[in-house]
Structures are given as C-alpha cells and as structure tokens.
Motif scaffolding. Structure first.
Motif, mmCIF file in Angstrom:
data_model
loop_
_atom_site.group_PDB
_atom_site.id
_atom_site.type_symbol
_atom_site.label_atom_id
_atom_site.label_comp_id
_atom_site.label_asym_id
_atom_site.label_seq_id
_atom_site.Cartn_x
_atom_site.Cartn_y
_atom_site.Cartn_z
ATOM 1 N N PRO A 65 39.146 36.248 33.143
ATOM 2 C CA PRO A 65 39.354 37.594 33.682
ATOM 3 C C PRO A 65 38.743 37.678 35.087
ATOM 4 O O PRO A 65 37.828 36.935 35.429
ATOM 5 C CB PRO A 65 38.620 38.514 32.700
ATOM 6 N N LEU A 66 39.277 38.575 35.883
ATOM 7 C CA LEU A 66 38.786 38.726 37.252
ATOM 8 C C LEU A 66 37.299 39.050 37.312
ATOM 9 O O LEU A 66 36.622 38.679 38.263
ATOM 10 C CB LEU A 66 39.580 39.807 37.987
ATOM 11 N N ASN A 67 36.795 39.714 36.302
ATOM 12 C CA ASN A 67 35.381 40.100 36.306
ATOM 13 C C ASN A 67 34.507 39.140 35.497
ATOM 14 O O ASN A 67 33.422 39.509 35.060
ATOM 15 C CB ASN A 67 35.223 41.531 35.772
ATOM 16 N N SER A 69 31.798 36.494 34.414
ATOM 17 C CA SER A 69 30.438 36.278 34.925
ATOM 18 C C SER A 69 30.354 34.927 35.641
ATOM 19 O O SER A 69 31.191 34.042 35.443
ATOM 20 C CB SER A 69 29.434 36.310 33.780
ATOM 21 N N ARG A 73 32.357 31.442 34.793
ATOM 22 C CA ARG A 73 33.111 30.701 35.816
ATOM 23 C C ARG A 73 32.598 29.276 35.942
ATOM 24 O O ARG A 73 33.389 28.324 36.014
ATOM 25 C CB ARG A 73 33.038 31.422 37.161
#
Length: 140
Positions: A65-67, A69, A73
């Motif tokens: 997801p773009l958000n 953590s 990542r």
C-alpha cells in the motif's frame, strides 16, 4: 601496476555484496565471497537445459500500500531483491510479464532460462503472455 588489479577486485567485491563497512578484500576473501555465486551458477546451468524455464513470481507479495511503513518497505525490497537477483547473479536471461491481479493488485511472473537463449525467451514470452491474458495465439 599492482594497485589497479587490487583496486578493481575491491570495487567489484563491493558491487556484488553488501559488507557493511568492509571495503578491502584479499584475494582469498574475494574468492570466498564468490564461491556461493559460482555454486548457484553451476546448479542453474545444470537445471536450465534447452527448452527448460524457471518460472517464479516477480515479487514476493502483492504491491505494498502507498502508506506502507518503512519496515514493511525494507522487508519487501529485501525479499524482492532475493528473487530478482537470481538471473543477474548467474548471468542468465530473465523476462517478467504481467500475470493478472491478486487481491486487486497487479502481479507478474518471471521467466529465467539458459545462458544464450535470450531470443528464444523473448519469442516464448509473447506466447506465454497471450495464454495468461486468455488471448488466442497467433500461428506463424
């Protein structure tokens, strides 16, 4: 002239592996670091004979997801690098094609084959892509 070979050895060793702050390698250390890569290359060369393809997911999971953590990542990229470095470390051709979606996120498949079979891999990747997309194959 002894400086250049030593400098190149250390430069190449640093390119190939992460060693923290270790920047200088003896000949013995460089060979020791190369041994696992050489063993993997030999194993893959034995496995990947003409017409044989190693198929694996392009990424270890679906897209983050773009958000996501920083920890998520970092874990994703570490696992992705392990998958995507196989062909590069062994000097083999690899191609990735879209393979639909998983949980609404894009997924891909990677195909690795024997050294020197680049054109063969590109030709067959078009056929595999058509099968994955459920498109009729063109006959030549």
């Amino acid at each position: 002239m002894g400086y250049l070979p030593e400098a190149m050895r250390n430069y190449l060793a640093r390119l190939g592996w992460a060693h923290g702050d270790h920047e200088l390698f003896s000949d013995e250390q460089a060979l020791e670091q190369l041994a696992p890569r050489a063993a993997m290359r030999r194993m893959l060369e034995q496995l990947l004979q003409p017409g044989v393809v190693l198929v694996l997911p392009t990424t270890p999971t679906t897209a983050l997801p773009l958000n996501a953590s920083a920890d998520a990542r970092n874990a994703f990229y570490a696992a992705a690098l392990a998958i995507n470095a196989i062909a590069g470390h062994a000097g083999l051709p690899q191609i990735t094609i879209p393979a639909g979606e998983v949980d609404g996120k894009p997924a891909g498949l990677s195909f690795i084959t024997m050294r020197g079979a680049d054109r063969w891999l590109l030709h067959h990747a078009q056929q595999w892509s058509a099968v994955i997309d459920h498109q009729p194959l063109e006959t030549a």
